[in-house]
Design an enzyme around this catalytic site. Structure first.
Site, mmCIF file in Angstrom:
data_model
loop_
_atom_site.group_PDB
_atom_site.id
_atom_site.type_symbol
_atom_site.label_atom_id
_atom_site.label_comp_id
_atom_site.label_asym_id
_atom_site.label_seq_id
_atom_site.Cartn_x
_atom_site.Cartn_y
_atom_site.Cartn_z
ATOM 1 N N ARG A 45 1.407 -1.486 0.125
ATOM 2 C CA ARG A 45 -0.551 0.212 0.316
ATOM 3 C C ARG A 45 0.811 1.276 0.349
ATOM 4 O O ARG A 45 1.818 1.449 0.437
ATOM 5 C CB ARG A 45 -1.274 0.145 1.404
ATOM 6 C CG ARG A 45 -0.627 -0.003 2.942
ATOM 7 C CD ARG A 45 -0.020 1.781 3.373
ATOM 8 N NE ARG A 45 0.512 1.417 4.625
ATOM 9 C CZ ARG A 45 2.249 1.444 4.440
ATOM 10 N NH1 ARG A 45 2.479 1.797 3.067
ATOM 11 N NH2 ARG A 45 3.044 1.541 5.576
ATOM 12 N N GLY A 146 8.208 1.236 3.467
ATOM 13 C CA GLY A 146 7.161 2.551 3.171
ATOM 14 C C GLY A 146 6.280 1.742 2.432
ATOM 15 O O GLY A 146 4.511 2.344 3.056
ATOM 16 N N SER A 148 5.203 -1.308 2.882
ATOM 17 C CA SER A 148 3.755 -2.145 3.375
ATOM 18 C C SER A 148 4.709 -4.146 3.032
ATOM 19 O O SER A 148 3.550 -4.737 2.717
ATOM 20 C CB SER A 148 3.047 -1.950 3.374
ATOM 21 O OG SER A 148 2.372 -2.885 5.011
ATOM 22 N N SER A 149 5.963 -4.326 2.377
ATOM 23 C CA SER A 149 5.993 -5.447 1.983
ATOM 24 C C SER A 149 6.205 -6.600 3.135
ATOM 25 O O SER A 149 5.221 -7.671 2.474
ATOM 26 C CB SER A 149 7.338 -5.819 1.184
ATOM 27 O OG SER A 149 8.560 -5.315 2.132
ATOM 28 N N ASP A 193 -1.669 -1.672 7.652
ATOM 29 C CA ASP A 193 -1.196 -1.789 6.021
ATOM 30 C C ASP A 193 -2.177 -3.348 5.731
ATOM 31 O O ASP A 193 -2.083 -3.999 4.687
ATOM 32 C CB ASP A 193 0.322 -2.554 6.490
ATOM 33 C CG ASP A 193 0.989 -1.507 7.171
ATOM 34 O OD1 ASP A 193 0.598 -0.462 6.981
ATOM 35 O OD2 ASP A 193 2.389 -1.341 7.601
ATOM 36 N N LYS A 237 11.934 -1.796 10.208
ATOM 37 C CA LYS A 237 11.207 -1.569 11.318
ATOM 38 C C LYS A 237 11.660 -2.376 12.237
ATOM 39 O O LYS A 237 11.399 -1.622 12.717
ATOM 40 C CB LYS A 237 10.103 -1.502 11.061
ATOM 41 C CG LYS A 237 9.021 0.107 10.857
ATOM 42 C CD LYS A 237 7.515 0.177 10.748
ATOM 43 C CE LYS A 237 7.729 -1.213 10.047
ATOM 44 N NZ LYS A 237 6.923 -2.001 10.870
HETATM 45 P P1 ADP Z 1 7.933 -2.886 4.394
HETATM 46 O O1 ADP Z 1 7.085 -3.309 4.929
HETATM 47 O O2 ADP Z 1 7.935 -1.119 4.690
HETATM 48 O O3 ADP Z 1 8.202 -3.060 3.101
HETATM 49 P P2 ADP Z 1 9.382 -3.804 6.507
HETATM 50 O O4 ADP Z 1 11.344 -3.434 6.614
HETATM 51 O O5 ADP Z 1 8.508 -3.360 7.876
HETATM 52 O O6 ADP Z 1 9.216 -2.744 5.666
HETATM 53 O O7 ADP Z 1 9.640 -5.338 5.830
HETATM 54 C C1 ADP Z 1 10.719 -5.881 4.698
HETATM 55 C C2 ADP Z 1 11.081 -7.440 5.418
HETATM 56 O O8 ADP Z 1 9.746 -7.912 4.726
HETATM 57 C C3 ADP Z 1 12.200 -7.432 4.391
HETATM 58 O O9 ADP Z 1 13.408 -7.440 5.100
HETATM 59 C C4 ADP Z 1 12.249 -9.575 4.151
HETATM 60 O O10 ADP Z 1 12.376 -9.696 4.982
HETATM 61 C C5 ADP Z 1 10.398 -9.356 3.669
HETATM 62 N N1 ADP Z 1 10.142 -9.124 2.915
HETATM 63 C C6 ADP Z 1 9.702 -8.173 2.094
HETATM 64 N N2 ADP Z 1 9.644 -8.562 0.358
HETATM 65 C C7 ADP Z 1 9.607 -10.148 0.188
HETATM 66 C C8 ADP Z 1 9.943 -11.324 -0.681
HETATM 67 N N3 ADP Z 1 9.444 -10.785 -1.673
HETATM 68 N N4 ADP Z 1 9.760 -12.368 0.241
HETATM 69 C C9 ADP Z 1 10.111 -12.301 1.941
HETATM 70 N N5 ADP Z 1 10.216 -11.600 2.742
HETATM 71 C C10 ADP Z 1 9.912 -9.897 1.753
HETATM 72 P P1 NG1 Z 2 5.243 0.019 7.766
HETATM 73 O O1 NG1 Z 2 5.526 1.338 6.511
HETATM 74 O O2 NG1 Z 2 5.037 -0.814 6.277
HETATM 75 O O3 NG1 Z 2 6.387 0.168 8.095
HETATM 76 C C1 NG1 Z 2 4.054 0.633 9.512
HETATM 77 C C2 NG1 Z 2 3.161 0.753 10.596
HETATM 78 C C3 NG1 Z 2 1.272 1.015 9.868
HETATM 79 C C4 NG1 Z 2 2.168 2.524 10.546
HETATM 80 C C5 NG1 Z 2 2.616 3.011 9.066
HETATM 81 C C6 NG1 Z 2 3.618 4.496 9.955
HETATM 82 C C7 NG1 Z 2 3.297 -1.892 11.000
HETATM 83 C C8 NG1 Z 2 3.150 -3.365 10.545
HETATM 84 N N1 NG1 Z 2 2.916 -1.061 10.065
HETATM 85 O O4 NG1 Z 2 4.419 0.911 8.313
HETATM 86 O O5 NG1 Z 2 0.907 0.364 11.199
HETATM 87 O O6 NG1 Z 2 1.956 3.092 11.605
HETATM 88 O O7 NG1 Z 2 3.970 2.742 9.499
HETATM 89 O O8 NG1 Z 2 2.328 5.631 9.823
HETATM 90 O O9 NG1 Z 2 3.968 -2.054 12.298
HETATM 91 MG MG MG Z 3 6.461 -2.561 7.295
#
Ligand code: ADP
Ligand code: NG1
Ligand code: MG
Length: 460
Positions: A45, A146, A148-149, A193, A237
């Site tokens: 998202r 950011g 939300s993978s 997310d 994060k």
């Molecule tokens: P965001 O949610 O902002 O993308 P996070 O730091 O919360 O960042 O999460 C990223 C983590 O999600 C990666 O370090 C990895 O462990 C996992 N991830 C993301 N995409 C994939 C994928 N395609 N396959 C496996 N793990 C993934």
């Molecule tokens: P991302 O950008 O996915 O790390 C995080 C939190 C959200 C929200 C935002 C800031 C998780 C899974 N996601 O998102 O709930 O607080 O930061 O707006 O903790």
């Molecule tokens: Mg995340």
């Protein structure tokens, strides 16, 4: 299944989605010598406005992006959970599906899958042990940016477990369960997310409220294009305590204001909860923050004094495991951000609905105010995000960091006719000078995004 459950769709016959499902299916056959029984898909998202307010109980304004996580799935009879990934950078992993630990200090990719499985095991209402699952995961959401993978992976994994067990959980229920899942890996997020990943409807953004979870679709003004630009500064994060520190600062501000109001402070954990009981408006809460706190950091001892408690009790009642070592907290600036950002979300919605001639300019102004607030009050920006936002001024209507921050992406509101010019400007002034951009496909780091659809299941 009813309309409130994630839809079950036919395997597409052509197109990009078809190609991705096909390569997942081929890899699945190579690893497990059989075909997947079904596929689950959950999107990432982009949050348009309302940052770091969901965990305070306030509404957010995200839309799903096209990019997603897809998992090819089949049940097995061994009771094991076997995971492979299309991307060889994510090593394979196996465990007993009914007996595993999630390591909070190690945000490795498979732990996010385990979070989703654990959520369904604890709250899905499955009787008896879980059936074993074989999985191949494939995703195209830029990780740690950011978008939300991580939650897309958690949501997809929980949907896989739900479908494999023949459950008919609604999107709302899945979103609620998944909102709690990522806490197993340590992050104390608020549920935005996971909610948008399940509830998204193509072509509309959503205003999502919490406690109870509610969402309304909002059509974005015609001619408004949202462009996502990745700063290429990554931020995982779960790998440090910055995110949870902000959650705790908001919680501490809540508890001190509750105590001052003569309330039982231990019963309050979110600024939203406090506002409700005080029956005050957001502008009144903003004034209360300025009357209560000074903009300087408060030491843990001072906070204990204000609450009339000990550090031990504070550690136990208020602070998360990874924030107990922190000795100073900023309360004024964090709470001020939350209340003013919560107000901007409703303003953003009002402008989208009223559709005046100056709607795009007004939305852009709110986005810039939101960015400055995250940069200066919440201190969760990054010099590269600030540089992208500054470059956007004058070409885009407005821009802001999106997601948790400390790196990752910005989202810019650009008039449709200015999009090519905007992208060209960022290529010349940012990406051509950014070493991390070298050799990367620009379309994966700088792209226009239309509101995409929510999680679904594909069957052949
Ligand atoms: P965001 O949610 O902002 O993308 P996070 O730091 O919360 O960042 O999460 C990223 C983590 O999600 C990666 O370090 C990895 O462990 C996992 N991830 C993301 N995409 C994939 C994928 N395609 N396959 C496996 N793990 C993934
Ligand atoms: P991302 O950008 O996915 O790390 C995080 C939190 C959200 C929200 C935002 C800031 C998780 C899974 N996601 O998102 O709930 O607080 O930061 O707006 O903790
Ligand atoms: Mg995340």
């Amino acid at each position: 299944m009813n309309n409130n459950c994630p839809p079950v769709k036919k395997f597409p016959k052509e197109g990009k989605q078809y190609q991705r499902l096909l390569s997942l299916s081929e890899k699945f056959f190579r690893e497990f010598s059989c075909s997947p029984q079904f596929y689950v898909r959950a999107p990432g998202r982009v949050n348009l406005i309302g940052e770091h307010v969901d965990y305070c109980g306030y509404a957010v304004f995200p839309m799903a992006v096209e990019q997603d996580i897809i998992i090819a799935v089949a049940t097995n009879t061994s009771g094991s959970l076997n995971m492979h990934n299309i991307d060889v950078g994510y090593p394979e992993f196996s465990c007993d599906i009914n007996d595993f630990e999630i390591n909070k200090n190690q945000p490795t990719w498979y732990n996010y899958v385990l979070c989703g499985v654990r959520g369904l095991r604890d709250e899905g209402g499955i009787e008896g042990p879980l059936v074993g699952l074989d999985m191949v995961v494939g995703g195209n959401i830029p990780p740690s940016s950011g978008l939300s993978s991580s939650s897309a992976l958690v949501c997809a994994a929980s949907l896989a477990v739900s479908h494999a067990h023949g459950l008919s959980l609604t999107k709302d229920r899945l979103a609620e369960i998944c909102a709690r899942c990522e806490r197993h890996i340590g992050t104390q997020g608020g549920g935005m997310d996971q909610a948008i990943s399940f509830l998204a409807i193509k072509d509309t953004a959503k205003v999502i409220e919490f406690n109870p979870l509610q969402s309304v679709s909002v059509t974005l003004p015609p001619g408004a294009t949202f462009v996502v630009a990745n700063s290429l500064a990554p931020m995982n994060k779960a790998a440090n305590s910055s995110f949870n520190c902000r959650v705790m600062e908001c919680r501490l501000a809540t508890q001190i204001m509750a105590k001052n109001a003569g309330l039982a402070w231990k019963e309050y954990s979110t600024l939203g909860q406090l506002q409700k009981i005080l029956g005050m408006s957001l502008p009144q809460m903003i004034r209360l923050v300025s009357d209560t706190f000074e903009p300087r950091p408060y030491s843990k001892e001072e906070i204990c004094e204000l609450l009339g408690t000990s550090p031990e009790v504070l550690n136990q009642i208020t602070l998360s495991e990874n924030t107990r070592h922190i000795d100073h907290f900023k309360l004024h600036d964090r709470a001020l951000h939350v209340f003013s950002e919560a107000h901007r979300v409703w303003e953003f919605k009002r402008i989208c609905e009223e559709l005046s001639e100056t709607a795009l300019e007004e939305l852009g102004r709110l986005m810039l105010e939101s960015h400055r607030s995250t940069q200066l009050l919440y201190e969760c920006s990054h010099p590269k995000l600030d540089a992208l936002v500054d470059l956007s001024q004058g070409v885009a209507e407005g821009a802001r960091l999106t997601g948790a921050g400390w790196g990752g992406c910005i989202v810019a509101l650009v008039k449709e006719e200015a999009v090519e010019n905007y992208k060209k400007m960022l290529r010349e002034k940012y990406y051509n000078k950014e070493p991390e951009a070298e050799g990367r496909d620009i379309n994966t780091i700088l792209f226009s995004s239309r509101p995409g659809s929510g999680a679904c299941i594909f069957v052949q």
